[in-house]
Motif scaffolding. Structure first.
Motif, short mmCIF file in Angstrom:
data_model
loop_
_atom_site.label_atom_id
_atom_site.label_comp_id
_atom_site.label_asym_id
_atom_site.label_seq_id
_atom_site.Cartn_x
_atom_site.Cartn_y
_atom_site.Cartn_z
N PRO A 116 10.31 2.65 1.87
CA PRO A 116 9.55 3.90 2.19
C PRO A 116 9.85 5.01 1.12
CG PRO A 116 11.48 3.61 3.48
CD PRO A 116 11.32 2.35 2.88
N HIS A 117 10.86 5.00 0.38
CA HIS A 117 11.12 6.15 -0.72
C HIS A 117 10.51 6.06 -1.91
CE1 HIS A 117 13.41 7.80 2.92
NE2 HIS A 117 14.30 6.81 2.79
N ALA A 118 9.91 4.94 -2.02
CA ALA A 118 9.38 4.80 -3.38
C ALA A 118 7.94 5.24 -3.36
CB ALA A 118 9.20 3.19 -3.78
N ARG A 119 7.36 5.40 -4.55
CA ARG A 119 6.31 6.14 -4.66
C ARG A 119 5.24 5.29 -5.32
NH1 ARG A 119 7.32 10.77 -9.21
NH2 ARG A 119 5.35 11.53 -8.40
N TRP A 120 4.73 4.66 -4.12
CA TRP A 120 3.81 3.42 -4.19
C TRP A 120 2.42 3.83 -4.66
CZ3 TRP A 120 5.36 -1.31 -4.18
CH2 TRP A 120 6.57 -1.62 -3.39
N VAL A 121 1.78 3.18 -5.84
CA VAL A 121 0.21 3.21 -5.99
C VAL A 121 -0.05 1.85 -6.29
CG1 VAL A 121 -1.35 4.15 -7.75
CG2 VAL A 121 0.77 5.26 -7.30
N SER A 122 -1.42 1.55 -5.63
CA SER A 122 -1.77 0.16 -5.89
C SER A 122 -2.82 0.41 -6.74
CB SER A 122 -2.39 -0.51 -4.56
OG SER A 122 -1.44 -0.95 -3.65
N CYS A 123 -3.12 -0.74 -7.83
CA CYS A 123 -3.89 -0.73 -8.99
C CYS A 123 -3.93 -2.21 -9.33
CB CYS A 123 -3.77 0.21 -9.79
SG CYS A 123 -2.29 0.35 -10.74
N PHE A 124 -5.16 -2.57 -10.35
CA PHE A 124 -5.35 -3.91 -10.82
C PHE A 124 -5.52 -4.74 -9.95
CE2 PHE A 124 -3.34 -1.26 -14.32
CZ PHE A 124 -4.55 -1.28 -15.36
N ASN A 125 -5.31 -4.99 -8.58
CA ASN A 125 -5.28 -5.94 -7.91
C ASN A 125 -6.66 -6.17 -7.45
OD1 ASN A 125 -5.56 -3.97 -6.00
ND2 ASN A 125 -3.59 -4.38 -4.83
N THR A 126 -7.72 -5.61 -7.91
CA THR A 126 -9.21 -6.03 -7.98
C THR A 126 -9.77 -6.30 -9.05
OG1 THR A 126 -9.95 -3.74 -7.96
CG2 THR A 126 -9.62 -4.74 -5.58
N ASN A 127 -8.88 -6.64 -10.06
CA ASN A 127 -9.56 -6.85 -11.36
C ASN A 127 -8.82 -8.10 -11.94
OD1 ASN A 127 -8.80 -3.88 -11.10
ND2 ASN A 127 -10.72 -4.03 -12.37
N PRO A 128 -9.63 -9.06 -12.23
CA PRO A 128 -9.30 -10.40 -12.64
C PRO A 128 -8.34 -10.06 -14.22
CG PRO A 128 -11.27 -10.69 -12.26
CD PRO A 128 -11.07 -9.43 -12.04
N SER A 129 -7.19 -10.76 -14.39
CA SER A 129 -6.51 -10.71 -15.42
C SER A 129 -7.25 -10.93 -16.53
CB SER A 129 -5.10 -11.30 -15.25
OG SER A 129 -5.39 -12.81 -15.31
N GLU A 130 -8.18 -11.83 -16.44
CA GLU A 130 -8.84 -12.18 -17.92
C GLU A 130 -9.51 -11.24 -18.40
OE1 GLU A 130 -8.07 -15.80 -15.34
OE2 GLU A 130 -8.72 -14.10 -14.93
N SER A 131 -9.84 -10.19 -17.64
CA SER A 131 -10.54 -8.90 -18.17
C SER A 131 -9.82 -8.06 -18.99
CB SER A 131 -11.27 -8.20 -17.05
OG SER A 131 -10.31 -7.50 -16.26
N PHE A 132 -8.45 -8.07 -19.08
CA PHE A 132 -7.70 -7.31 -19.42
C PHE A 132 -7.54 -7.06 -20.91
CE2 PHE A 132 -4.56 -7.76 -15.62
CZ PHE A 132 -5.22 -7.03 -14.71
#
Length: 212
Positions: A116-132
């Motif tokens: 709970p004390h981390a500063r969480w941000v979610s991202c990239f989990n709706t992007n296929p890694s093949e697009s990077f």
């Protein structure tokens, strides 16, 4: 910026490599094979080490492990208090065919409960890694494809936005972690579009508001 990569598979390996190529100080960690970490690090002039070494003095950490490994990697990472943690993990079952958390909670919220004390941000989990890498190769060309990004800490989100732009994407601010309940299922739609429908897995997306 010093970035620790927790999980060096398809997602963590590719994002870590790109951030290293973009000039960041990257440390790869958490793989079954230490030789894999050393190889990843050697290819882009990064470092390889333990989870503790990866997060030490890191400006940001990427959590990129399978849902089944979350408890183990978090145990090795400690309380992560005050750390900016970018999460690209989804709450998937062992066969990666279905979400095991949804609608009344989300993977993002469950992780935040664990640390709970981390500063969480979610991202990239709706992007296929093949697009990077295709997006990185086109960096600077407009319009940039987007990354759905969500979290409750505005400062942490700004750090995430910068790292997203370093890859060549544009961050799409999707509000707080609560919205993960609706965004994480969207990732299953991108799985269908990228891996089941024809045309290859390097899928990108962009949402635009029409005016006038």
């Amino acid at each position: 910026m010093k970035i620790g990569i927790l999980g060096s598979g398809l997602m963590g390996g590719k994002l870590g490599r790109i951030w290293a190529e973009a000039g960041h100080d990257v440390t790869f960690s958490y793989a079954r094979d230490r030789a894999k970490l050393d190889r990843l690090a050697g290819e882009v002039g990064a470092s390889a080490g333990s989870v503790a070494e990866a997060i030490e003095e890191a400006d940001a950490v990427l959590l990129a492990v399978h849902w089944s490994r979350r408890a183990d990697v978090l145990e090795q990472a400690g309380d992560l208090a005050g750390m900016v943690v970018l999460n690209c993990s989804l709450p998937l079952n062992d066969s990666d065919s279905a979400l095991v958390v949804g609608t009344t909670s989300s993977g993002a919220e469950e992780l935040a409960k664990l640390r709970p004390h981390a500063r969480w941000v979610s991202c990239f989990n709706t992007n296929p890694s093949e697009s990077f890498y295709p997006v990185f190769a086109r960096k600077g060309q407009a319009p940039a494809p987007q990354v759905m990004t969500y979290g409750d800490d505005a400062g942490a989100k700004e750090i995430a936005f910068g790292l997203i732009r370093d890859v060549g994407f544009e961050p799409l601010d999707c509000g707080g972690l609560h919205n993960a309940r609706f965004i994480e299922p969207f990732a299953m739609a991108t799985v269908e579009l990228a891996y089941v429908q024809p045309g290859g897995p390097a899928l990108t997306y962009r949402f635009d508001k029409l005016r006038g």
